[in-house]
Design a protein around this motif. Structure first.
Motif, short mmCIF file in Angstrom:
data_model
loop_
_atom_site.label_atom_id
_atom_site.label_comp_id
_atom_site.label_asym_id
_atom_site.label_seq_id
_atom_site.Cartn_x
_atom_site.Cartn_y
_atom_site.Cartn_z
N GLU A 1 -9.23 0.54 5.03
CA GLU A 1 -9.78 -0.92 4.92
C GLU A 1 -8.38 -1.73 5.46
O GLU A 1 -8.51 -3.09 6.00
N ASP B 1 -9.70 8.30 -2.25
CA ASP B 1 -9.19 6.99 -2.77
C ASP B 1 -8.33 6.23 -1.69
O ASP B 1 -8.46 5.38 -1.10
N HIS C 1 -9.72 5.72 1.91
CA HIS C 1 -10.59 4.46 1.87
C HIS C 1 -9.62 3.18 1.97
O HIS C 1 -9.92 1.99 2.66
N ARG C 2 -8.47 3.16 1.06
CA ARG C 2 -7.43 2.13 1.24
C ARG C 2 -6.73 1.86 2.51
O ARG C 2 -6.65 0.87 2.90
N LEU D 1 0.74 -1.41 0.13
CA LEU D 1 0.20 0.00 -0.02
C LEU D 1 1.00 1.32 -0.04
O LEU D 1 0.52 2.19 -0.81
#
Length: 327
Positions: free
Chosen positions: A250, A243, A246-247, A214
């Motif tokens: 998560e 974006d 949210h990544r 990530l």
């Protein structure tokens, strides 16, 4: 034409392209003396005098003074010795002119006023030793405290900015900005804190928690946006921030709400200080180093767009007072 031929001043003028007045001056100065005189008292010159005069003209066109030329003609100095010295002198003049040109270009590009122009000129006139002492003083003052990291000081000292003899206008402007930056006490405190983390190679907690995949994705996306000139305060920057939020949420099993966005911004703020990043960018420019994309800090851009999004949401809800104001 042979060794016994004698020439009048007029004939020398036609052969050399020098005026009669100039030849007479050289003759009166003793640089090219007449060989003899005619029965009527007119000066006459032999082949050797003609050759001396032709060499004299060549050396004068190369910028040599008459005293030096006289020594060459009298064989006290060789042409090679004089040429080497003259080349060095011209090199210095060229560097001075190039520096002046760069300062003027920087003034024109930056729209500098009278005081800024004087400061820019004064700072670029410092010798190489004076410029190094200025940066050495900054490093010594910044890292002399008991809590300072020796490795950080060594890292900053190893990348000492060194303005070249013929800097570009961009390098001149960067050097002036650097000098103003290192003289700021608040910046020194920031550099001491941030450089210690950089020298130690410590990673952020959020980097460890989010994972390498990530983090690589984040750097790739943000550096791509920076390279494309995406405004972190614009809609495209906001979309990228959403974006990423949210990544990360998560990956960390968190809720991608305002609180989480604020936490993300705080985490990435610990890695880079915008003014410290600016210092390193200026060092790259002054030293003429190639900018390596992987070394361009991406976190300040990300923090900026995260903070902007937070402020926008807070203004809409009327709750701006609870948002961390750091940028």
């Amino acid at each position: 034409m042979d060794d016994t031929t004698l020439y009048s001043i007029g004939e020398l003028s036609r052969r050399t392209g020098l005026s009669v007045r100039t030849i007479r001056f050289y003759s009166d100065s003793g640089v090219v003396a007449p060989t003899t005189r005619s029965p009527a008292g007119y000066r006459l010159y032999d082949l050797d005098a003609l050759l001396r005069l032709e060499l004299l003209r060549t050396l004068r066109e190369l910028g040599m003074d008459l005293t030096t030329i006289q020594r060459v003609l009298d064989r006290e100095l060789s042409v090679a010795e004089v040429a080497a010295a003259q080349a060095d002198a011209i090199g210095v003049q060229i560097r001075v002119l190039q520096l002046r040109r760069s300062v003027l270009q920087a003034v024109a590009r930056c729209g500098s006023g009278p005081e800024e122009t004087k400061l820019m000129h004064r700072l670029t006139q410092l010798s190489g030793g004076e410029r190094r002492r200025l940066i050495d003083d900054f490093v010594n003052e910044t890292f002399r405290t008991t809590d300072a990291d020796p490795a950080a000081a060594a890292m900053v000292r190893a990348a000492t900015p060194d303005l070249p003899d013929d800097p570009s206008s961009e390098q001149v402007a960067a050097w002036v900005e650097l000098v103003e930056l290192v003289g700021d006490e608040d910046f020194r405190a920031r550099m001491r804190r941030t450089a210690g983390c950089q020298a130690a190679g410590r990673t952020l907690g959020i980097e460890n928690e989010a994972g390498e995949e990530l983090m690589d994705f984040t750097r790739q996306k943000v550096s791509g946006a920076m390279g494309s000139g995406v405004d972190p305060l614009g809609d495209e920057g906001a979309a990228l921030a959403d974006d990423l939020v949210h990544r990360f949420a998560e990956a960390l099993a968190r809720t991608p709400d305002t609180e989480f966005r604020d936490w993300m911004a705080q985490q990435f703020e610990e890695a880079h200080d915008p003014r410290v990043d600016r210092y390193w960018r200026l060092v790259w420019i002054v030293n003429g180093w190639r900018v390596v994309p992987d070394l361009i800090p991406v976190y300040p851009w990300l923090v900026q767009t995260l903070r902007h999004r937070l402020r926008t949401e807070a203004e809409r809800s009327g709750g701006a007072e609870h948002i961390n104001p750091r940028v």
